[in-house]
Every structure is written in structure tokens, then in C-alpha cells.
Design a protein around this motif. Structure first.
Motif, PDB file in Angstrom:
ATOM      1  N   TYR A  98       0.868  -1.186   0.000  1.00  0.00           N
ATOM      2  CA  TYR A  98       0.000   0.000   0.000  1.00  0.00           C
ATOM      3  C   TYR A  98       0.900   1.229   0.000  1.00  0.00           C
ATOM      4  CZ  TYR A  98      -4.086   2.826   1.179  1.00  0.00           C
ATOM      5  OH  TYR A  98      -5.100   3.740   1.146  1.00  0.00           O
ATOM      6  N   PRO A  99       0.481   2.342  -0.627  1.00  0.00           N
ATOM      7  CA  PRO A  99       1.344   3.538  -0.663  1.00  0.00           C
ATOM      8  C   PRO A  99       1.762   4.021   0.729  1.00  0.00           C
ATOM      9  CG  PRO A  99      -0.504   3.775  -2.173  1.00  0.00           C
ATOM     10  CD  PRO A  99      -0.753   2.530  -1.377  1.00  0.00           C
ATOM     11  N   SER A 100       2.904   4.684   0.778  1.00  0.00           N
ATOM     12  CA  SER A 100       3.461   5.179   2.044  1.00  0.00           C
ATOM     13  C   SER A 100       2.661   6.367   2.568  1.00  0.00           C
ATOM     14  CB  SER A 100       4.907   5.609   1.837  1.00  0.00           C
ATOM     15  OG  SER A 100       4.946   6.775   1.014  1.00  0.00           O
ATOM     16  N   GLU A 101       2.856   6.667   3.852  1.00  0.00           N
ATOM     17  CA  GLU A 101       2.194   7.821   4.467  1.00  0.00           C
ATOM     18  C   GLU A 101       2.529   9.100   3.699  1.00  0.00           C
ATOM     19  OE1 GLU A 101       3.292   8.170   8.563  1.00  0.00           O
ATOM     20  OE2 GLU A 101       2.264   6.332   9.140  1.00  0.00           O
ATOM     21  N   ALA A 102       3.796   9.266   3.352  1.00  0.00           N
ATOM     22  CA  ALA A 102       4.223  10.486   2.655  1.00  0.00           C
ATOM     23  C   ALA A 102       3.505  10.620   1.308  1.00  0.00           C
ATOM     24  CB  ALA A 102       5.734  10.468   2.449  1.00  0.00           C
ATOM     25  N   LYS A 103       3.405   9.537   0.568  1.00  0.00           N
ATOM     26  CA  LYS A 103       2.722   9.588  -0.732  1.00  0.00           C
ATOM     27  C   LYS A 103       1.230   9.866  -0.564  1.00  0.00           C
ATOM     28  CE  LYS A 103       5.962   6.825  -3.329  1.00  0.00           C
ATOM     29  NZ  LYS A 103       6.259   5.589  -4.021  1.00  0.00           N
ATOM     30  N   LEU A 104       0.623   9.308   0.472  1.00  0.00           N
ATOM     31  CA  LEU A 104      -0.798   9.545   0.721  1.00  0.00           C
ATOM     32  C   LEU A 104      -1.045  11.000   1.128  1.00  0.00           C
ATOM     33  CD1 LEU A 104      -1.572   6.223   2.609  1.00  0.00           C
ATOM     34  CD2 LEU A 104      -2.440   6.870   0.351  1.00  0.00           C
ATOM     35  N   CYS A 105      -0.157  11.556   1.956  1.00  0.00           N
ATOM     36  CA  CYS A 105      -0.282  12.963   2.359  1.00  0.00           C
ATOM     37  C   CYS A 105      -0.228  13.863   1.131  1.00  0.00           C
ATOM     38  CB  CYS A 105       0.831  13.358   3.329  1.00  0.00           C
ATOM     39  SG  CYS A 105       0.695  12.611   4.955  1.00  0.00           S
ATOM     40  N   GLU A 106       0.711  13.587   0.247  1.00  0.00           N
ATOM     41  CA  GLU A 106       0.866  14.393  -0.964  1.00  0.00           C
ATOM     42  C   GLU A 106      -0.328  14.208  -1.905  1.00  0.00           C
ATOM     43  OE1 GLU A 106       3.826  14.490  -4.818  1.00  0.00           O
ATOM     44  OE2 GLU A 106       4.664  13.894  -2.889  1.00  0.00           O
ATOM     45  N   ARG A 107      -0.746  12.983  -2.088  1.00  0.00           N
ATOM     46  CA  ARG A 107      -1.855  12.678  -3.011  1.00  0.00           C
ATOM     47  C   ARG A 107      -3.162  13.340  -2.587  1.00  0.00           C
ATOM     48  NH1 ARG A 107      -3.342   6.611  -5.080  1.00  0.00           N
ATOM     49  NH2 ARG A 107      -5.294   7.108  -6.126  1.00  0.00           N
ATOM     50  N   PHE A 108      -3.460  13.310  -1.274  1.00  0.00           N
ATOM     51  CA  PHE A 108      -4.741  13.820  -0.795  1.00  0.00           C
ATOM     52  C   PHE A 108      -4.651  15.199  -0.160  1.00  0.00           C
ATOM     53  CE2 PHE A 108      -5.275   9.139  -0.634  1.00  0.00           C
ATOM     54  CZ  PHE A 108      -6.229   9.052  -1.639  1.00  0.00           C
ATOM     55  N   GLY A 109      -3.433  15.748  -0.052  1.00  0.00           N
ATOM     56  CA  GLY A 109      -3.278  17.060   0.562  1.00  0.00           C
ATOM     57  C   GLY A 109      -3.726  17.074   2.009  1.00  0.00           C
ATOM     58  N   ALA A 110      -3.492  15.960   2.704  1.00  0.00           N
ATOM     59  CA  ALA A 110      -3.925  15.814   4.097  1.00  0.00           C
ATOM     60  C   ALA A 110      -2.706  15.788   5.010  1.00  0.00           C
ATOM     61  CB  ALA A 110      -4.727  14.530   4.267  1.00  0.00           C
ATOM     62  N   SER A 111      -2.932  16.083   6.274  1.00  0.00           N
ATOM     63  CA  SER A 111      -1.839  16.049   7.244  1.00  0.00           C
ATOM     64  C   SER A 111      -1.448  14.600   7.537  1.00  0.00           C
ATOM     65  CB  SER A 111      -2.258  16.731   8.546  1.00  0.00           C
ATOM     66  OG  SER A 111      -3.222  15.948   9.216  1.00  0.00           O
ATOM     67  N   ARG A 112      -0.247  14.439   8.024  1.00  0.00           N
ATOM     68  CA  ARG A 112       0.220  13.095   8.385  1.00  0.00           C
ATOM     69  C   ARG A 112      -0.653  12.511   9.504  1.00  0.00           C
ATOM     70  NH1 ARG A 112       5.039  10.071   7.340  1.00  0.00           N
ATOM     71  NH2 ARG A 112       5.671  11.777   6.016  1.00  0.00           N
ATOM     72  N   THR A 113      -1.094  13.371  10.420  1.00  0.00           N
ATOM     73  CA  THR A 113      -1.954  12.906  11.512  1.00  0.00           C
ATOM     74  C   THR A 113      -3.258  12.339  10.974  1.00  0.00           C
ATOM     75  OG1 THR A 113      -1.016  14.580  12.981  1.00  0.00           O
ATOM     76  CG2 THR A 113      -3.128  13.617  13.630  1.00  0.00           C
ATOM     77  N   ALA A 114      -3.877  13.044  10.031  1.00  0.00           N
ATOM     78  CA  ALA A 114      -5.140  12.582   9.449  1.00  0.00           C
ATOM     79  C   ALA A 114      -4.936  11.269   8.693  1.00  0.00           C
ATOM     80  CB  ALA A 114      -5.720  13.644   8.524  1.00  0.00           C
ATOM     81  N   VAL A 115      -3.847  11.181   7.934  1.00  0.00           N
ATOM     82  CA  VAL A 115      -3.555   9.956   7.173  1.00  0.00           C
ATOM     83  C   VAL A 115      -3.313   8.792   8.125  1.00  0.00           C
ATOM     84  CG1 VAL A 115      -1.834   8.862   5.672  1.00  0.00           C
ATOM     85  CG2 VAL A 115      -2.752  11.119   5.088  1.00  0.00           C
ATOM     86  N   ARG A 116      -2.544   9.032   9.193  1.00  0.00           N
ATOM     87  CA  ARG A 116      -2.266   7.950  10.155  1.00  0.00           C
ATOM     88  C   ARG A 116      -3.541   7.470  10.838  1.00  0.00           C
ATOM     89  NH1 ARG A 116       3.328  10.080  12.990  1.00  0.00           N
ATOM     90  NH2 ARG A 116       4.682   9.342  11.334  1.00  0.00           N
ATOM     91  N   ARG A 117      -4.442   8.398  11.137  1.00  0.00           N
ATOM     92  CA  ARG A 117      -5.706   8.034  11.776  1.00  0.00           C
ATOM     93  C   ARG A 117      -6.518   7.090  10.864  1.00  0.00           C
ATOM     94  NH1 ARG A 117      -8.091  13.214  13.289  1.00  0.00           N
ATOM     95  NH2 ARG A 117      -6.475  13.199  14.840  1.00  0.00           N
ATOM     96  N   VAL A 118      -6.573   7.414   9.579  1.00  0.00           N
ATOM     97  CA  VAL A 118      -7.320   6.576   8.636  1.00  0.00           C
ATOM     98  C   VAL A 118      -6.607   5.239   8.426  1.00  0.00           C
ATOM     99  CG1 VAL A 118      -8.181   6.388   6.274  1.00  0.00           C
ATOM    100  CG2 VAL A 118      -8.429   8.539   7.511  1.00  0.00           C
ATOM    101  N   LEU A 119      -5.288   5.250   8.350  1.00  0.00           N
ATOM    102  CA  LEU A 119      -4.547   3.996   8.194  1.00  0.00           C
ATOM    103  C   LEU A 119      -4.814   3.066   9.376  1.00  0.00           C
ATOM    104  CD1 LEU A 119      -1.146   5.318   6.794  1.00  0.00           C
ATOM    105  CD2 LEU A 119      -2.817   3.890   5.576  1.00  0.00           C
ATOM    106  N   ALA A 120      -4.836   3.626  10.585  1.00  0.00           N
ATOM    107  CA  ALA A 120      -5.135   2.819  11.774  1.00  0.00           C
ATOM    108  C   ALA A 120      -6.544   2.243  11.682  1.00  0.00           C
ATOM    109  CB  ALA A 120      -4.978   3.654  13.046  1.00  0.00           C
TER     110      ALA A 120
END
Length: 148
Positions: A98-120
Motif C-alpha cells: 500500500y502507498p506510504s504515508e508520505a505519498k498519501l499525504c501528498e496525493r490527498f493534501g492531508a496532514s500526516r496525523t489525518a492519514v495515520r488516523r485513517v490507516l489505523a
């Protein structure tokens, strides 16, 4: 003093703000945190939790030096829905990376915190598995859901 909400005051405020944004045409920026504190009669921490919940859903975004504004993306799906759809959009199979946190943050323009919350959340739902040192892999394919 108003009765305490069993759902969580910050969630009630987040839902109120979401409804106000949906009803207000052309609203770009949200009031300041101080104004929101006064209008809802709560602490800054409660307002920040409400805004973070909306950010995780992709409804608002933080604009440094400006404050909070309505997310510019035309895609009104929540961040969780968009991140889950990555599996289908990229034709990932069980066991694929699955794509990395950094790539997801860039792709969706979301904060790392928001991305980590959804990944969890996705890991908790059994969609992803984490292999330390190797990243996340697809554990199960999402079930198709009907969207309005």
C-alpha cells in the motif's frame, strides 16, 4: 450549563460546522478558533478536536497564516473513503504494498496525523497489515458499497 453530549461535544460541534458549510454557498474560510470558542461556549481544545475530525474527513484544511478553510477539492468523499478506494483504483491485490504515508499525504493534501488516523482505522477493519520495516500491505479487498 447545557447537558453533556453522550456523543462527545467536539463531534457535535464538527457536525454543526459541517452542516453550516453545506448550507452556506461560497463559504471559503471558517471563523477563527477564538470566534468558534465564543459561539459554542467551549475550550480551544474542543474546537481543535472538532476541526481535526473535519480535516480527517477531508472537509476542511489548515492554511498556515490564514486559519481553517473549506477543502478546495471537488471530491466530497471522506479521506477514509478516498484512501480505501486507492486499493481499487490502483488494482492492488492481497499482499501488494500500500502507498506510504508520505505519498498519501501528498496525493490527498492531508496532514500526516489525518492519514495515520485513517490507516489505523483501515488496519482495524482488516484491510491493511503493517510489517515493520517493510510498510503496509493489503490484507483484504474492500467490499463494494453503494454510494448516493
Amino acid at each position: 450549563m447545557p447537558e453533556a453530549s453522550p456523543r462527545g461535544t467536539y463531534l457535535v460541534i464538527a457536525e454543526t460546522l459541517r452542516n453550516e458549510m453545506e448550507q452556506g454557498e461560497g463559504i471559503d474560510a471558517l471563523p477563527s478558533e477564538a470566534d468558534l470558542m465564543r459561539s459554542h461556549g467551549v475550550s480551544r481544545n474542543t474546537i481543535r478536536r472538532a476541526l481535526k475530525a473535519l480535516e480527517a474527513d477531508g472537509v476542511v484544511e489548515s492554511a498556515p497564516g490564514i486559519g481553517w478553510r473549506v477543502a478546495r477539492s471537488g471530491d466530497r468523499r471522506s479521506l477514509a473513503e478516498r484512501m480505501t478506494d486507492v486499493i481499487t483504483e490502483e488494482s492492488l491485490s492481497v499482499g501488494d504494498t500500500y502507498p506510504s504515508e508520505a505519498k498519501l499525504c501528498e496525493r490527498f493534501g492531508a496532514s500526516r496525523t489525518a492519514v495515520r488516523r485513517v490507516l489505523a482505522q483501515m488496519e482495524g477493519n482488516g484491510l491493511l497489515a503493517t510489517v515493520h520495516g517493510k510498510g503496509r500491505t493489503v490484507r483484504a479487498l474492500p467490499t463494494p458499497t453503494a454510494r448516493p
